[in-house]
Design a protein around this motif. Sequence first.
Motif, PDB file in Angstrom:
ATOM      1  N   PHE A 127       0.820  -1.209   0.000  1.00  0.00           N
ATOM      2  CA  PHE A 127       0.000   0.000   0.000  1.00  0.00           C
ATOM      3  C   PHE A 127       0.858   1.266   0.000  1.00  0.00           C
ATOM      4  O   PHE A 127       0.422   2.322  -0.453  1.00  0.00           O
ATOM      5  CB  PHE A 127      -0.936   0.014   1.214  1.00  0.00           C
ATOM      6  CG  PHE A 127      -1.968  -1.084   1.202  1.00  0.00           C
ATOM      7  CD1 PHE A 127      -2.413  -1.632   0.006  1.00  0.00           C
ATOM      8  CD2 PHE A 127      -2.492  -1.574   2.392  1.00  0.00           C
ATOM      9  CE1 PHE A 127      -3.359  -2.645  -0.016  1.00  0.00           C
ATOM     10  CE2 PHE A 127      -3.448  -2.585   2.386  1.00  0.00           C
ATOM     11  CZ  PHE A 127      -3.878  -3.118   1.177  1.00  0.00           C
ATOM     12  N   LYS A 155      -9.975  -5.632   2.665  1.00  0.00           N
ATOM     13  CA  LYS A 155      -9.178  -4.431   2.933  1.00  0.00           C
ATOM     14  C   LYS A 155      -9.003  -3.601   1.664  1.00  0.00           C
ATOM     15  O   LYS A 155      -9.175  -2.368   1.684  1.00  0.00           O
ATOM     16  CB  LYS A 155      -7.816  -4.824   3.508  1.00  0.00           C
ATOM     17  CG  LYS A 155      -6.931  -3.620   3.818  1.00  0.00           C
ATOM     18  CD  LYS A 155      -7.590  -2.697   4.829  1.00  0.00           C
ATOM     19  CE  LYS A 155      -6.720  -1.489   5.146  1.00  0.00           C
ATOM     20  NZ  LYS A 155      -7.397  -0.537   6.067  1.00  0.00           N
ATOM     21  N   CYS A 156      -8.673  -4.269   0.551  1.00  0.00           N
ATOM     22  CA  CYS A 156      -8.507  -3.538  -0.707  1.00  0.00           C
ATOM     23  C   CYS A 156      -9.828  -2.945  -1.187  1.00  0.00           C
ATOM     24  O   CYS A 156      -9.856  -1.848  -1.770  1.00  0.00           O
ATOM     25  CB  CYS A 156      -7.923  -4.467  -1.775  1.00  0.00           C
ATOM     26  SG  CYS A 156      -6.185  -4.875  -1.505  1.00  0.00           S
ATOM     27  N   MET A 159     -10.315   0.239   0.785  1.00  0.00           N
ATOM     28  CA  MET A 159      -9.387   1.285   0.359  1.00  0.00           C
ATOM     29  C   MET A 159      -9.736   1.819  -1.025  1.00  0.00           C
ATOM     30  O   MET A 159      -9.630   3.023  -1.286  1.00  0.00           O
ATOM     31  CB  MET A 159      -7.953   0.737   0.371  1.00  0.00           C
ATOM     32  CG  MET A 159      -7.426   0.447   1.760  1.00  0.00           C
ATOM     33  SD  MET A 159      -5.713  -0.125   1.710  1.00  0.00           S
ATOM     34  CE  MET A 159      -4.870   1.350   1.141  1.00  0.00           C
ATOM     35  N   ARG A 162     -12.712   4.123  -0.878  1.00  0.00           N
ATOM     36  CA  ARG A 162     -12.321   5.401  -0.300  1.00  0.00           C
ATOM     37  C   ARG A 162     -11.495   6.237  -1.282  1.00  0.00           C
ATOM     38  O   ARG A 162     -11.573   7.463  -1.295  1.00  0.00           O
ATOM     39  CB  ARG A 162     -11.523   5.160   0.981  1.00  0.00           C
ATOM     40  CG  ARG A 162     -11.349   6.391   1.855  1.00  0.00           C
ATOM     41  CD  ARG A 162     -10.821   6.051   3.233  1.00  0.00           C
ATOM     42  NE  ARG A 162      -9.496   5.454   3.173  1.00  0.00           N
ATOM     43  CZ  ARG A 162      -9.189   4.302   3.741  1.00  0.00           C
ATOM     44  NH1 ARG A 162     -10.121   3.599   4.370  1.00  0.00           N
ATOM     45  NH2 ARG A 162      -7.968   3.831   3.676  1.00  0.00           N
ATOM     46  N   SER A 163     -10.721   5.553  -2.147  1.00  0.00           N
ATOM     47  CA  SER A 163      -9.827   6.264  -3.060  1.00  0.00           C
ATOM     48  C   SER A 163     -10.525   6.779  -4.309  1.00  0.00           C
ATOM     49  O   SER A 163     -10.272   7.895  -4.760  1.00  0.00           O
ATOM     50  CB  SER A 163      -8.664   5.351  -3.470  1.00  0.00           C
ATOM     51  OG  SER A 163      -7.874   5.013  -2.359  1.00  0.00           O
TER      52      SER A 163
END
Length: 470
Positions: A127, A155-156, A159, A162-163
């Motif tokens: 990350f 988890k990915c 993320m 969110r990205s």
Amino acid sequence: MMKLDFSNMMESRIGERGISIGAIEDMEHRIKEIDRKLKSDRSEGRLQFMELPYKNVDEIISLANEEATKYENFVLIGIGGSSWGSIALHTALSHPYYNLLPASKRNGRPRFFVIDNCDPDETAGLFDIIDMEETLINVVSKSGTTPEPMANFVKCYEMMKRSVGKAYAEHFIITTDEGDGDGVLRRVAEREGIRCLEIPKRVGGRFSVFSPAGLFPAAVSGIDIKEVLNGARHMDEACKKPDIWDNPAYMFAVLEYLAIDKGYNISVLMPYSRKLRYFGNWYMQLWAESLGKEHDRDNNTVNAGSTPLKAIGAADQHSLLQLFNEGPFDKVITFIRVESYENDVSLPAVFRGWNELEYFGGHTLGELMKTEQFATELALTNHMRPNKTIVIPAINAFTVGALMYFFELVTTVMGELLNVNAFDQPGVEEGKRLTYALMGRRGFEREREEIRAKMGEEEKESESLVIYME
């Protein structure tokens, strides 16, 4: 031309520790029975991995080419059979420093990363160096329930959302079991609008390298997957003869089987190329999970199998060869010899008069590598250690595809010789169930309480068996 040289397995080369011609001849009838069974199983659809090299892969290539131009990074999330095949293909058939090349020298293809463990340092480290907005993530899990890749996926997923916001689904491709929507990953794909590639239902993870599980990541890196499959089909044809003396896969399996009877229960694969270093890992999983079984097909307790081990020539001559030559007589070494390397490095004639250095002049590193292999083979034979050599003309998509199909078939034949199911993995599934219970997955409450009770009892019993390393 690829070939199997098993001269150094025989009594004529290594004496009583070798295998006799008569022992192989005694196996001829059994091998013909196995040949008939495998051909029947294949015709009835029970060996679907054998049909994968004949599938049309145009859609895989089209999707890979389309996605490869959009992203700076490609991340494969998987474990075991969902990752080792892809890693082996990429390492064997891409530049050794692929990720360090500028994009122009990667033909615009993305950098290639793999998350194949639940190691927090490694995942967090990845990350640190990738931008989620510039990343395509391929989640590969046949069952969709394996804890390690699923943990990394969630988890990915978080993320990525969110990205990039609402466009997150475009950054994922899921590869999972084909079916009617009952698998969790397929349900996720349908709910989230994520594209999905399919692994045929009757193809196990460790036999899935010629499915989208292995081919899509390879195609993203620009590997010629059609040529990989050409090699697999070529090996399929080369291994169709029922006569053990004309069928390299049958001969390889018989030699390993007879070696086990003589006490050689460690099977070492030693390619003389760094490009094949992860091919060894792929082989270890294939061999160990397929053949290491507590019970045979008749439910007898047999604790079958031999332990696979990889070594890399010439580096492991300086770590393992001492053991191979002078340790226990429990190993069969299989070399992979490469006749012509993609590149070669000429050695200069310098340090004239220095005997330890001047002899390199006029030679090449490729020549040295082949000499090292032959010298190691000779040393093992001199020490009466059984060894055989697979010779390949070069490392390319065709030969790597052929080698992978060869070892899949050898493993299948070994399963028949050992009378075990080469396509299940009860020992792995038990570990998964215990992990589910300890991590609090619903439906495993009873197992969790049993584990806690047992751990409490064992802790009391083992209080005096702990040494603190202070």
